[in-house]
Design an enzyme around this catalytic site. Structure first.
Site, PDB file in Angstrom:
ATOM      1  N   ALA A  12       0.925  -1.288  -0.020  1.00  0.00           N
ATOM      2  CA  ALA A  12      -0.220   0.225  -0.002  1.00  0.00           C
ATOM      3  C   ALA A  12       0.817   1.026  -0.227  1.00  0.00           C
ATOM      4  O   ALA A  12       0.807   1.498  -0.414  1.00  0.00           O
ATOM      5  CB  ALA A  12      -0.961  -0.124   1.464  1.00  0.00           C
ATOM      6  N   ALA A  13       2.123   1.430   0.934  1.00  0.00           N
ATOM      7  CA  ALA A  13       2.644   2.578   1.303  1.00  0.00           C
ATOM      8  C   ALA A  13       3.525   3.159  -0.166  1.00  0.00           C
ATOM      9  O   ALA A  13       3.563   4.160  -0.199  1.00  0.00           O
ATOM     10  CB  ALA A  13       3.171   2.796   2.759  1.00  0.00           C
ATOM     11  N   ARG A  23       3.946   9.810 -11.566  1.00  0.00           N
ATOM     12  CA  ARG A  23       2.946  10.484 -12.224  1.00  0.00           C
ATOM     13  C   ARG A  23       3.687  11.916 -12.564  1.00  0.00           C
ATOM     14  O   ARG A  23       3.637  12.071 -13.456  1.00  0.00           O
ATOM     15  CB  ARG A  23       1.652  10.991 -11.606  1.00  0.00           C
ATOM     16  N   GLU A  36      10.863  -6.010  -3.175  1.00  0.00           N
ATOM     17  CA  GLU A  36       9.617  -6.729  -2.429  1.00  0.00           C
ATOM     18  C   GLU A  36       9.604  -8.530  -2.012  1.00  0.00           C
ATOM     19  O   GLU A  36       9.531  -8.755  -3.236  1.00  0.00           O
ATOM     20  CB  GLU A  36       7.792  -6.929  -2.844  1.00  0.00           C
ATOM     21  N   SER A  42       0.679  -4.300  -4.769  1.00  0.00           N
ATOM     22  CA  SER A  42      -0.037  -3.719  -4.416  1.00  0.00           C
ATOM     23  C   SER A  42      -1.693  -4.256  -4.090  1.00  0.00           C
ATOM     24  O   SER A  42      -2.481  -4.414  -4.265  1.00  0.00           O
ATOM     25  CB  SER A  42      -0.595  -2.778  -5.302  1.00  0.00           C
ATOM     26  N   CYS A  46      -6.424  -6.487   4.005  1.00  0.00           N
ATOM     27  CA  CYS A  46      -7.795  -6.169   4.131  1.00  0.00           C
ATOM     28  C   CYS A  46      -8.258  -7.532   4.037  1.00  0.00           C
ATOM     29  O   CYS A  46      -9.757  -7.697   4.082  1.00  0.00           O
ATOM     30  CB  CYS A  46      -8.107  -4.751   4.140  1.00  0.00           C
ATOM     31  N   ASP A 289       1.914   1.177   7.682  1.00  0.00           N
ATOM     32  CA  ASP A 289       2.577   0.665   9.406  1.00  0.00           C
ATOM     33  C   ASP A 289       3.980   0.580   9.984  1.00  0.00           C
ATOM     34  O   ASP A 289       4.032   0.296  10.929  1.00  0.00           O
ATOM     35  CB  ASP A 289       1.789  -1.198   9.213  1.00  0.00           C
ATOM     36  N   ASN A 311      -1.997   4.203   3.220  1.00  0.00           N
ATOM     37  CA  ASN A 311      -2.402   4.777   1.321  1.00  0.00           C
ATOM     38  C   ASN A 311      -2.536   5.913   1.494  1.00  0.00           C
ATOM     39  O   ASN A 311      -1.897   6.773  -0.164  1.00  0.00           O
ATOM     40  CB  ASN A 311      -3.300   3.722   0.939  1.00  0.00           C
ATOM     41  N   TYR A 432     -33.398  11.884   6.073  1.00  0.00           N
ATOM     42  CA  TYR A 432     -34.495  10.433   6.642  1.00  0.00           C
ATOM     43  C   TYR A 432     -35.169   9.984   5.398  1.00  0.00           C
ATOM     44  O   TYR A 432     -35.674  11.107   5.289  1.00  0.00           O
ATOM     45  CB  TYR A 432     -35.024  11.043   7.480  1.00  0.00           C
TER      46      TYR A 432
HETATM   47  C1  LIG Z   1      -6.416  -9.709   7.768  1.00  0.00           C
HETATM   48  C2  LIG Z   1      -6.072  -7.827   7.446  1.00  0.00           C
HETATM   49  C3  LIG Z   1      -6.976  -7.574   7.626  1.00  0.00           C
HETATM   50  C4  LIG Z   1      -7.083  -6.206   7.828  1.00  0.00           C
HETATM   51  N1  LIG Z   1      -8.098  -5.046   7.652  1.00  0.00           N
HETATM   52  C5  LIG Z   1      -8.122  -3.855   7.605  1.00  0.00           C
HETATM   53  C6  LIG Z   1      -8.610  -3.039   7.054  1.00  0.00           C
HETATM   54  O1  LIG Z   1     -10.356  -3.577   6.597  1.00  0.00           O
HETATM   55  N2  LIG Z   1      -8.785  -1.742   7.290  1.00  0.00           N
HETATM   56  C7  LIG Z   1      -7.945  -1.490   7.663  1.00  0.00           C
HETATM   57  O2  LIG Z   1      -7.746   0.025   7.292  1.00  0.00           O
HETATM   58  N3  LIG Z   1      -6.807  -1.674   7.178  1.00  0.00           N
HETATM   59  C8  LIG Z   1      -6.859  -3.320   7.562  1.00  0.00           C
HETATM   60  N4  LIG Z   1      -5.401  -4.087   7.456  1.00  0.00           N
HETATM   61  C9  LIG Z   1      -4.129  -3.427   7.310  1.00  0.00           C
HETATM   62  C10 LIG Z   1      -4.201  -2.629   6.536  1.00  0.00           C
HETATM   63  O3  LIG Z   1      -3.544  -3.963   5.424  1.00  0.00           O
HETATM   64  C11 LIG Z   1      -2.306  -1.804   6.892  1.00  0.00           C
HETATM   65  O4  LIG Z   1      -2.414  -1.435   7.838  1.00  0.00           O
HETATM   66  C12 LIG Z   1      -1.913  -1.789   5.426  1.00  0.00           C
HETATM   67  O5  LIG Z   1      -1.728  -3.168   4.698  1.00  0.00           O
HETATM   68  C13 LIG Z   1      -0.477  -0.823   5.617  1.00  0.00           C
HETATM   69  O6  LIG Z   1       0.163  -0.773   4.297  1.00  0.00           O
HETATM   70  P1  LIG Z   1       1.982  -0.765   4.522  1.00  0.00           P
HETATM   71  O7  LIG Z   1       2.106  -0.650   2.805  1.00  0.00           O
HETATM   72  O8  LIG Z   1       2.018   0.357   5.334  1.00  0.00           O
HETATM   73  O9  LIG Z   1       2.311  -2.356   4.853  1.00  0.00           O
HETATM   74  P2  LIG Z   1       1.979  -3.728   3.831  1.00  0.00           P
HETATM   75  O10 LIG Z   1       1.251  -3.879   3.916  1.00  0.00           O
HETATM   76  O11 LIG Z   1       2.569  -4.379   5.598  1.00  0.00           O
HETATM   77  O12 LIG Z   1       3.343  -3.598   2.796  1.00  0.00           O
HETATM   78  C14 LIG Z   1       4.726  -3.777   3.680  1.00  0.00           C
HETATM   79  C15 LIG Z   1       5.581  -5.109   2.014  1.00  0.00           C
HETATM   80  O13 LIG Z   1       7.000  -4.484   2.248  1.00  0.00           O
HETATM   81  C16 LIG Z   1       7.590  -5.594   2.528  1.00  0.00           C
HETATM   82  N5  LIG Z   1       8.691  -6.003   2.473  1.00  0.00           N
HETATM   83  C17 LIG Z   1       9.157  -5.924   4.536  1.00  0.00           C
HETATM   84  N6  LIG Z   1      10.117  -6.073   4.382  1.00  0.00           N
HETATM   85  C18 LIG Z   1      11.247  -5.837   3.620  1.00  0.00           C
HETATM   86  C19 LIG Z   1      12.264  -5.860   3.490  1.00  0.00           C
HETATM   87  N7  LIG Z   1      12.859  -6.235   4.317  1.00  0.00           N
HETATM   88  N8  LIG Z   1      12.781  -5.815   1.772  1.00  0.00           N
HETATM   89  C20 LIG Z   1      11.172  -5.675   0.808  1.00  0.00           C
HETATM   90  N9  LIG Z   1      10.535  -5.740   1.688  1.00  0.00           N
HETATM   91  C21 LIG Z   1       9.849  -5.984   2.622  1.00  0.00           C
HETATM   92  C22 LIG Z   1       6.335  -7.005   2.563  1.00  0.00           C
HETATM   93  O14 LIG Z   1       7.308  -8.346   1.864  1.00  0.00           O
HETATM   94  C23 LIG Z   1       5.080  -6.290   2.005  1.00  0.00           C
HETATM   95  O15 LIG Z   1       4.583  -6.540   1.217  1.00  0.00           O
HETATM   96  C24 LIG Z   1      -5.640  -5.585   7.574  1.00  0.00           C
HETATM   97  C25 LIG Z   1      -4.414  -5.554   7.681  1.00  0.00           C
HETATM   98  C26 LIG Z   1      -4.585  -7.278   8.030  1.00  0.00           C
HETATM   99  C27 LIG Z   1      -3.752  -8.099   7.950  1.00  0.00           C
END
Ligand SMILES: Cc1cc2nc3c(=O)[nH]c(=O)nc-3n(C[C@H](O)[C@H](O)[C@H](O)COP(=O)(O)OP(=O)(O)OC[C@H]3O[C@@H](n4cnc5c(N)ncnc54)[C@H](O)[C@@H]3O)c2cc1C
Length: 459
Positions: A12-13, A23, A36, A42, A46, A289, A311, A432
């Site tokens: 996501a981030a 862009r 990754e 991507s 969730c 995160d 995001n 309403y």
């Molecule tokens: C089961 C579940 C349900 C969820 N439901 C919700 C919801 O309903 N609503 C909501 O807002 N949020 C929800 N979340 C939380 C949300 O998914 C996360 O907050 C979001 O994915 C965070 O995005 P991110 O890019 O920070 O981290 P991530 O999505 O964790 O992505 C980080 C990526 O970095 C990669 N990475 C890590 N270290 C390295 C490295 N050293 N080298 C290369 N790659 C690396 C990982 O493999 C991963 O793909 C949920 C999470 C889970 C697990």
């Protein structure tokens, strides 16, 4: 020569930042390489519970953009199955291990985007080589659990440890797959993101769908038989398990950042400014995160690992990296989830947060219905409001109800974000019609009740 952006973390981030930067700057100006370590880019973590349950049939439906799309449409060089193992800030280089091909690559950067997400908390007792124990954070984690559920011997008994929203969603998913599910929670209630009185409604709903809930119970170990998990050990004896899902929360994934000397805050997340720049480290950005942010009500640093923030923060970082200007305004802790048809929403402070932050407050619970009482499908909706004394400013809100409850929290989140008082809220011009609300919307009923409660204590 083009400048070089290296992104660590392809979800996501990280990919929001990469695509926003692209862009604004073309390849001749900015080369983008994203590492990754998993198999996907991507994806919607969730959505994992709904893929596990079978509601979403195909894994690839959770993938918003695959690496080919990033390569072809965004000119981003995505390196899947590459784990970054070190960052050298002096030499402006990262070192990455090729997890499938073997070997290491060294890549130069001018700008670094750190977006490694979080890691599931795993106490010492969970450190086992036994099969069948899963943390849940990435799509690879979800895929590993699905493979286990689909392989022989078919697991029949699941134990979910921890009753946060991921534990609750996974328990529901496993029930829907036909497993016998026990949820073990150390606290007195699962769903600690809402106050205990509201969490009780969630607990009842979980029991209603067949989840066995064991609260006030700590886990001390795991038992295994022939390399497979066979039980969860607790003070009250073992609970048999063919599969265990850890839902003990997550912590920021900052090992690399720490080793490189990036600053961490009090919550353990990376310290960033409003533009998502890592504080005090030029040309290094972080989002999602792995960072901490600011709670807009208390002004305190918080770690709120949610996709909605990841995001937005990634987008902010990408706009800034691309030469634009954007800021992330902080969070108020809005979140929604469900247990089958029971919807749960929360925003702002719980009672215990408000007390810890030193607020004087009243709290009220108002029960009404999602639709006009006579309209088919009318069901109970419970709204809790926490309002500051004597000002009446809304500090927190929680909703539990059977339908149209979860997204009603957004009305309360907007009110809270804008510093509205419960007095102001009683006059809100909300929609309403009998199929959608009673003539007094549950939000308005709760606001009126909060005004009365403030008056009763002389404000
Ligand atoms: C089961 C579940 C349900 C969820 N439901 C919700 C919801 O309903 N609503 C909501 O807002 N949020 C929800 N979340 C939380 C949300 O998914 C996360 O907050 C979001 O994915 C965070 O995005 P991110 O890019 O920070 O981290 P991530 O999505 O964790 O992505 C980080 C990526 O970095 C990669 N990475 C890590 N270290 C390295 C490295 N050293 N080298 C290369 N790659 C690396 C990982 O493999 C991963 O793909 C949920 C999470 C889970 C697990």
């Amino acid at each position: 020569m083009a400048q070089r952006l290296i992104v660590i973390g392809g979800d996501a981030a990280g990919m929001a930042a990469a695509s926003q930067a692209r862009r604004r700057r073309d390849r001749g100006d900015l080369e983008i390489v994203a590492f990754e370590r998993g198999h996907f880019t991507s994806y919607s973590a969730c959505g994992i519970p709904y893929w596990i349950s079978g509601l979403v049939p195909e894994r690839d439906q959770l993938i918003a953009r695959d690496p080919e799309t990033f390569r072809e449409k965004f000119d981003i060089d995505v390196r899947l199955r590459h784990e970054v193992t070190a960052i050298d800030l002096d030499r402006r280089e990262v070192l990455a291990r090729d997890l499938d091909g073997g070997g290491e690559v060294r890549e130069r950067f001018d700008t670094l985007m750190y977006a490694t997400g979080a890691v599931p908390k795993k106490p010492g007792w969970a450190d086992t080589a036994a099969g069948g124990v899963f943390g849940m954070q990435t799509l690879d984690d979800g895929a590993a659990l699905r493979d286990w559920l689909d392989s022989e011997p078919r697991p029949r008994r699941a134990v979910v440890i921890g009753g946060g929203y991921i534990g609750v969603e996974m328990a529901e998913a496993l029930i829907q797959r036909g497993l016998a599910v026990t949820l073990v929670e150390q606290a007195e209630q699962p769903m600690a993101t809402v106050d205990p009185d509201m969490a009780e409604l969630v607990t009842d709903a979980m029991r209603g769908i067949g989840v066995t809930i064991r609260t006030g119970l700590g886990v001390t170990g795991l038992e295994e038989t022939d390399g497979r998990v066979s039980a969860v050990v607790t003070a009250e004896g073992p609970i048999p398990a063919d599969v265990v899902v850890l839902g003990l929360g997550v912590r920021p994934n900052t090992a690399l950042a720490e080793a490189a000397g990036l600053p961490l805050g009090t919550t353990g997340g990376i310290r960033v400014d409003r533009r998502m720049r890592v504080q005090g480290v030029p040309d290094v950005w972080a989002a999602g995160d792995c960072v901490e942010t600011v709670h807009r009500v208390t002004g305190l640093p918080v770690h709120v690992p949610l996709g909605t923030h990841a995001n937005k923060q990634g987008r902010v970082a990408g706009i800034n990296i691309g030469g634009g200007y954007a800021t992330f305004a902080g969070v108020i802790g809005t979140a929604v989830t469900k247990v089958c048809e029971l919807e749960v929403g929360r925003t702002g402070l719980r009672e215990k947060d408000a007390a810890a932050a030193g607020f004087e407050f009243v709290s009220v619970i108002a029960e009404s219905t999602n639709r006009a009482g006579y309209y088919p499908g009318a069901r109970t909706m419970t709204v809790k409001l926490i309002a500051e004394k004597p000002s009446g400013r809304l500090l927190g809100a929680q909703i539990v109800g059977w339908s149209e409850a979860a997204k009603r929290i957004d009305t309360l989140a907007v009110a809270l974000w804008n510093g509205m008082t419960v007095d102001d809220m009683t006059a809100l011009d909300l929609g309403y019609a009998p199929p959608y609300a009673p003539v007094w919307d549950p939000v308005l009923i709760a606001a009126r009740k909060a005004v009365d409660a403030l008056a009763a204590v002389g404000r």
